[in-house]
Each structure stands twice: as structure tokens, then as C-alpha cells.
Design an enzyme around this catalytic site. Sequence first.
Site, PDB file in Angstrom:
ATOM      1  N   ARG A   1      44.277  13.558 -19.840  1.00  0.00           N
ATOM      2  CA  ARG A   1      43.085  12.745 -20.135  1.00  0.00           C
ATOM      3  C   ARG A   1      41.803  13.586 -20.030  1.00  0.00           C
ATOM      4  O   ARG A   1      41.859  14.784 -19.787  1.00  0.00           O
ATOM      5  CB  ARG A   1      43.070  11.517 -19.216  1.00  0.00           C
TER       6      ARG A   1
ATOM      7  N   ASP B   1      43.265 -12.862 -10.944  1.00  0.00           N
ATOM      8  CA  ASP B   1      43.826 -14.070 -10.317  1.00  0.00           C
ATOM      9  C   ASP B   1      44.928 -13.714  -9.320  1.00  0.00           C
ATOM     10  O   ASP B   1      45.082 -14.364  -8.290  1.00  0.00           O
ATOM     11  CB  ASP B   1      44.387 -15.016 -11.389  1.00  0.00           C
TER      12      ASP B   1
ATOM     13  N   ALA C   1      42.171   0.711 -16.719  1.00  0.00           N
ATOM     14  CA  ALA C   1      41.415  -0.052 -17.730  1.00  0.00           C
ATOM     15  C   ALA C   1      41.504  -1.566 -17.505  1.00  0.00           C
ATOM     16  O   ALA C   1      40.603  -2.310 -17.919  1.00  0.00           O
ATOM     17  CB  ALA C   1      41.891   0.312 -19.126  1.00  0.00           C
TER      18      ALA C   1
ATOM     19  N   ARG D   1      32.897  -0.139 -19.353  1.00  0.00           N
ATOM     20  CA  ARG D   1      33.421   0.135 -18.009  1.00  0.00           C
ATOM     21  C   ARG D   1      32.462  -0.327 -16.911  1.00  0.00           C
ATOM     22  O   ARG D   1      32.765  -0.207 -15.721  1.00  0.00           O
ATOM     23  CB  ARG D   1      33.679   1.640 -17.829  1.00  0.00           C
TER      24      ARG D   1
ATOM     25  N   HIS E   1      38.545   3.975  -7.816  1.00  0.00           N
ATOM     26  CA  HIS E   1      38.501   4.685  -9.090  1.00  0.00           C
ATOM     27  C   HIS E   1      38.207   6.148  -8.817  1.00  0.00           C
ATOM     28  O   HIS E   1      37.392   6.470  -7.945  1.00  0.00           O
ATOM     29  CB  HIS E   1      37.402   4.113 -10.001  1.00  0.00           C
ATOM     30  N   LEU E   2      38.875   6.994  -9.589  1.00  0.00           N
ATOM     31  CA  LEU E   2      38.613   8.432  -9.479  1.00  0.00           C
ATOM     32  C   LEU E   2      37.205   8.744  -9.987  1.00  0.00           C
ATOM     33  O   LEU E   2      36.428   9.437  -9.339  1.00  0.00           O
ATOM     34  CB  LEU E   2      39.629   9.201 -10.333  1.00  0.00           C
ATOM     35  N   SER E   3      36.902   8.237 -11.177  1.00  0.00           N
ATOM     36  CA  SER E   3      35.588   8.467 -11.787  1.00  0.00           C
ATOM     37  C   SER E   3      34.641   7.345 -11.358  1.00  0.00           C
ATOM     38  O   SER E   3      35.056   6.389 -10.682  1.00  0.00           O
ATOM     39  CB  SER E   3      35.730   8.487 -13.313  1.00  0.00           C
TER      40      SER E   3
ATOM     41  N   GLU F   1      39.555  -1.718  -4.042  1.00  0.00           N
ATOM     42  CA  GLU F   1      39.585  -1.183  -5.414  1.00  0.00           C
ATOM     43  C   GLU F   1      39.154   0.283  -5.380  1.00  0.00           C
ATOM     44  O   GLU F   1      38.166   0.612  -4.724  1.00  0.00           O
ATOM     45  CB  GLU F   1      38.603  -1.997  -6.267  1.00  0.00           C
TER      46      GLU F   1
ATOM     47  N   PRO G   1      47.393   1.502 -15.837  1.00  0.00           N
ATOM     48  CA  PRO G   1      47.808   2.224 -17.029  1.00  0.00           C
ATOM     49  C   PRO G   1      47.140   3.583 -17.228  1.00  0.00           C
ATOM     50  O   PRO G   1      45.958   3.757 -16.941  1.00  0.00           O
ATOM     51  CB  PRO G   1      47.424   1.281 -18.180  1.00  0.00           C
ATOM     52  N   ASN G   2      47.940   4.485 -17.720  1.00  0.00           N
ATOM     53  CA  ASN G   2      47.518   5.843 -18.126  1.00  0.00           C
ATOM     54  C   ASN G   2      47.226   6.780 -16.966  1.00  0.00           C
ATOM     55  O   ASN G   2      46.944   7.954 -17.186  1.00  0.00           O
ATOM     56  CB  ASN G   2      46.309   5.789 -19.085  1.00  0.00           C
TER      57      ASN G   2
ATOM     58  N   TYR H   1      38.261  13.515 -15.163  1.00  0.00           N
ATOM     59  CA  TYR H   1      39.390  13.594 -14.223  1.00  0.00           C
ATOM     60  C   TYR H   1      39.721  15.022 -13.789  1.00  0.00           C
ATOM     61  O   TYR H   1      40.618  15.205 -12.966  1.00  0.00           O
ATOM     62  CB  TYR H   1      40.627  12.924 -14.838  1.00  0.00           C
TER      63      TYR H   1
ATOM     64  N   ASN I   1      44.028   0.897  -7.920  1.00  0.00           N
ATOM     65  CA  ASN I   1      43.280   1.425  -9.063  1.00  0.00           C
ATOM     66  C   ASN I   1      43.815   0.730 -10.308  1.00  0.00           C
ATOM     67  O   ASN I   1      44.830   1.151 -10.875  1.00  0.00           O
ATOM     68  CB  ASN I   1      43.437   2.942  -9.180  1.00  0.00           C
TER      69      ASN I   1
ATOM     70  N   HIS J   1      38.530  -3.783 -16.234  1.00  0.00           N
ATOM     71  CA  HIS J   1      37.387  -4.237 -17.014  1.00  0.00           C
ATOM     72  C   HIS J   1      37.619  -5.556 -17.746  1.00  0.00           C
ATOM     73  O   HIS J   1      36.669  -6.141 -18.254  1.00  0.00           O
ATOM     74  CB  HIS J   1      36.982  -3.138 -18.009  1.00  0.00           C
TER      75      HIS J   1
ATOM     76  N   ARG K   1      29.819   5.706 -17.056  1.00  0.00           N
ATOM     77  CA  ARG K   1      30.567   5.940 -18.297  1.00  0.00           C
ATOM     78  C   ARG K   1      30.194   4.882 -19.345  1.00  0.00           C
ATOM     79  O   ARG K   1      29.142   4.278 -19.277  1.00  0.00           O
ATOM     80  CB  ARG K   1      32.073   5.949 -17.972  1.00  0.00           C
TER      81      ARG K   1
HETATM   82  C1  DQA Z   1      39.667   4.659 -13.745  1.00  0.00           C
HETATM   83  C2  DQA Z   1      38.414   4.230 -14.516  1.00  0.00           C
HETATM   84  C3  DQA Z   1      38.768   3.275 -15.635  1.00  0.00           C
HETATM   85  O1  DQA Z   1      37.595   2.917 -16.366  1.00  0.00           O
HETATM   86  C4  DQA Z   1      39.738   3.933 -16.605  1.00  0.00           C
HETATM   87  O2  DQA Z   1      40.146   3.004 -17.589  1.00  0.00           O
HETATM   88  C5  DQA Z   1      40.910   4.545 -15.937  1.00  0.00           C
HETATM   89  C6  DQA Z   1      40.713   5.254 -14.675  1.00  0.00           C
HETATM   90  C7  DQA Z   1      39.352   5.723 -12.676  1.00  0.00           C
HETATM   91  O3  DQA Z   1      40.158   5.874 -11.763  1.00  0.00           O
HETATM   92  O4  DQA Z   1      38.338   6.410 -12.773  1.00  0.00           O
HETATM   93  O5  DQA Z   1      42.014   4.559 -16.470  1.00  0.00           O
HETATM   94  O6  DQA Z   1      40.200   3.522 -13.105  1.00  0.00           O
END
Ligand code: DQA
Length: 146
Positions: free
Chosen positions: A20, A89, A79, A113, A102-104, A100, A12-13, A25, A76, A82, A109
Site C-alpha cells: 500500500r 452497531d 476503511a 476518511r 489507525h496507523l495513519s 480504535e 480490510p487490506n 504506511y 483497526n 468510515h 488524508r
Molecule cells: C487505516 C486508515 C483507513 O482510512 C484506511 O482505510 C486503512 C488503514 C490506518 O490504519 O491508518 O485501511 O485504518
Amino acid sequence: MSATKVLVLNGPNLSRLDLREKSYYGDISYSDIETICLVGAKEFGFEVEIKQSNDESELIGWLHGAADSKTPVIFNPAAFTHYSYAIRDAVVMLKAPCIEVHLSNPLSREEFRHTSVISGVVQGSIAGFGLDSYRLAFAAMSKLVK
Ligand code: DQA
């Protein structure tokens, strides 16, 4: 022989990254994620399919499909990382490696997270390198599946 397919799933997002927090990002947009995945897949000799959803059930459906087709996944979960035990599952049922990304760096953070319910059920996690996290995931995947 045809190239192994890797499925890249984004949660999501991530489709609205350009709106954002710039501090996490930068100027990355979702289309930059698509581009780095196409470049990474080509560099490491994979076919790739890239998807994004804001919907937990849709992501779970795609994970079920990847389990059935034994497709490796670069994921990725955004959210959902978390707190989604349902996604965890579904990841457990995968038959091929899952990485897995993640960009950040979530560990630098907010405290919520700092927990990933996904990290313990994937081959490995790559976080904090911006777009390069995805490219590094293709590099790692090529060692895992070739
Ligand atoms: C994220 C890190 C997550 O904590 C956050 O909710 C995201 C992006 C990342 O790619 O850094 O939406 O997955």
C-alpha cells in the site's frame, strides 16, 4: 491469576500493507502489526489474540464473540471505519472497552476518511503514530481494565 485477554482486530487490506501507499504506511507489513501487538501485550501484562479479515461479516462475528466473552478489543477497522454502520452497531454491543487504532492519521488524508462512524462508540481513538498506535492502545487499555 491469569492475564486478561485482549482481542486485536484488523480490517480490510491491512494484510497487504507492504503493497500500500508508502507515504502513509512506510515499510510496515502485517507481520509487524502482529509483532508490536505481541510486544505491547507482554509489556502491559495481557494475553492477546490477533486477527485480520477483509470481510465485514467475519469482523462482526468476532465482535459478537468478544461481546459474549466480555473481551476488551483493540480495533483497526481500516476503511470500514468510515462507513460501516453494521460494524458500529456490533461495537456498541461490546461489554468491555474498545479502543480504535489507525496507523495513519485519517484526518490528514482524503475527506472521506475524516468521518469515523466508530469513534463515537469506543472509549477512545489513537491514530497517526504508525505501529506505535497499537502499543499506545495497549498502554491505554491497561489503564481501562486493570
Ligand atoms: C487505516 C486508515 C483507513 O482510512 C484506511 O482505510 C486503512 C488503514 C490506518 O490504519 O491508518 O485501511 O485504518
